[in-house]
Design a protein around this motif. Structure first.
Motif, PDB file in Angstrom:
ATOM      1  N   ARG A  20       0.825  -0.923   0.398  1.00  0.00           N
ATOM      2  CA  ARG A  20      -0.215   0.279   0.385  1.00  0.00           C
ATOM      3  C   ARG A  20       0.825   1.345  -0.140  1.00  0.00           C
ATOM      4  N   THR A  21       1.924   0.862   0.399  1.00  0.00           N
ATOM      5  CA  THR A  21       3.090   1.931   0.872  1.00  0.00           C
ATOM      6  C   THR A  21       3.183   2.323  -0.882  1.00  0.00           C
ATOM      7  N   GLY A  22       3.452   1.119  -1.348  1.00  0.00           N
ATOM      8  CA  GLY A  22       4.234   1.418  -2.819  1.00  0.00           C
ATOM      9  C   GLY A  22       3.392   2.133  -3.957  1.00  0.00           C
ATOM     10  N   ASP A  23       2.369   1.732  -3.485  1.00  0.00           N
ATOM     11  CA  ASP A  23       0.891   2.501  -4.043  1.00  0.00           C
ATOM     12  C   ASP A  23       0.767   4.090  -4.126  1.00  0.00           C
ATOM     13  N   LYS A  24       0.672   4.188  -3.245  1.00  0.00           N
ATOM     14  CA  LYS A  24       0.797   5.669  -2.671  1.00  0.00           C
ATOM     15  C   LYS A  24       1.825   6.022  -2.787  1.00  0.00           C
ATOM     16  N   SER A  30      10.300  -3.548  -3.716  1.00  0.00           N
ATOM     17  CA  SER A  30      11.765  -3.611  -4.069  1.00  0.00           C
ATOM     18  C   SER A  30      11.867  -2.330  -3.656  1.00  0.00           C
ATOM     19  N   ALA A  31      11.120  -1.460  -4.081  1.00  0.00           N
ATOM     20  CA  ALA A  31      11.897  -0.123  -4.182  1.00  0.00           C
ATOM     21  C   ALA A  31      11.709   0.386  -2.765  1.00  0.00           C
ATOM     22  N   ILE A  32      10.514   0.318  -2.070  1.00  0.00           N
ATOM     23  CA  ILE A  32      10.313   0.537  -1.109  1.00  0.00           C
ATOM     24  C   ILE A  32      11.267  -0.263  -0.236  1.00  0.00           C
ATOM     25  N   SER A  33      11.387  -1.860   0.044  1.00  0.00           N
ATOM     26  CA  SER A  33      12.269  -2.327   0.806  1.00  0.00           C
ATOM     27  C   SER A  33      13.814  -1.497   1.141  1.00  0.00           C
ATOM     28  N   LEU A  34      13.895  -1.062   0.135  1.00  0.00           N
ATOM     29  CA  LEU A  34      15.596  -0.557  -0.074  1.00  0.00           C
ATOM     30  C   LEU A  34      16.094   0.502   0.499  1.00  0.00           C
TER      31      LEU A  34
END
Length: 280
Positions: A20-24, A30-34
């Motif tokens: 959900r964070t990635g969508d927002k 994977s970019a969010i995790s990095l």
């Protein structure tokens, strides 16, 4: 620390989901995790932990959370402030006198502080004149009552339209209702006279005015009744007694009307006024 890393961290704790964070934020999971891994490496601690499907902040993550929220908000506020101060140009504004007499003054003062490079030219007139001039591209934005002749860009406020008389009026209705009204062709005038006629109430026009202040003065002097928006009732006015059995009227809607062509100054004013009326 990168402000976008902190923004990502704050959003994850709000949504409890990398997806959900990635969508927002418009990024892949994977970019969010990095970004979170980069932040944890920089601070040399674990910030987020999982227990099965449950996600939560660690003790160190909780310590970071409030500071991260504060830093992200400060960053966005400063960036927005500099962006606003870069917007310039001339904004031609048409408003009705009930708006000019009400929330406009304080709103314009705040707007000028936030957008010092925008020059505002204000004209005050009746709704039908304001909207006719907007159609001829004489204004960039208008704030007026909805009268059915133009499609509003945004409704700012809806409030009751109330029959008013002077403070000393008694419960005994006059045989023929004296009506204080705007000039011929105005929406409030047509509305009042139509509803009185449909209710089989005898009426006569006692005073015609081209301004709200003139209407108020005539009603306060006991020269007749008029219908105005609830928010504009003040001074020597009061709602007409129920015993007069005046017909109910549809609510009054104050709206923003924007010219077809858009400018940064116009867009800034529309958003600002929308927020100002919500706070009023």
């Amino acid at each position: 620390m990168d402000i976008e890393d902190l923004r990502t961290f704050v959003n994850i704790l709000e949504s409890l989901s990398f997806t959900r964070t990635g969508d927002k934020l418009g990024r892949t999971q994977s970019a969010i995790s990095l970004r979170i891994k980069k932040l944890e490496d920089e601070l040399d601690c674990k910030l987020i932990e999982r227990d099965g499907r449950t996600m939560r902040a660690t003790a160190q993550g909780e310590l970071l959370r409030s500071e991260a929220v504060r830093l992200v908000e400060f960053h966005d506020r400063v960036k927005s402030s500099f962006k606003r101060k870069g917007i310039g140009g001339v904004l031609r504004l048409g408003v009705t006198d009930d708006v000019a007499d009400g929330p406009l003054s304080s709103a314009l003062r705040r707007f000028a502080n936030e957008y010092p490079n925008i020059q505002i030219e204000v004209s005050v007139d009746l709704t039908q004149h304001i909207l006719a001039r907007l159609k001829r591209s004489a204004f960039d934005v208008a704030v007026a009552k909805v009268d059915g002749s133009h499609q509003p860009t945004r409704i700012l406020r809806t409030e009751p339209l109330v029959w008013c008389t002077h403070l000393d009026a008694n419960d005994q209705p006059p045989g023929v209702i004296p009506v204080v009204t705007f000039v011929d062709g105005s929406y409030p005038r047509d509305l009042m006279l139509t509803h009185l006629t449909q209710a089989y109430i005898d009426w006569r026009i006692s005073v015609v005015s081209s301004s709200l202040s003139g209407l108020r003065a005539a009603v306060e002097a006991g020269l007749g009744v008029t219908a105005i928006a609830a928010g504009a009732i003040r001074g020597g006015l009061k709602p007409a007694p129920e015993a007069w059995r005046l017909p109910p009227l549809p609510p009054a809607q104050t709206a923003l009307f924007a010219a077809a062509s858009t400018t940064p100054a116009q867009e800034a004013f529309i958003e600002f006024m929308s927020a100002s009326f919500q706070m009023a």
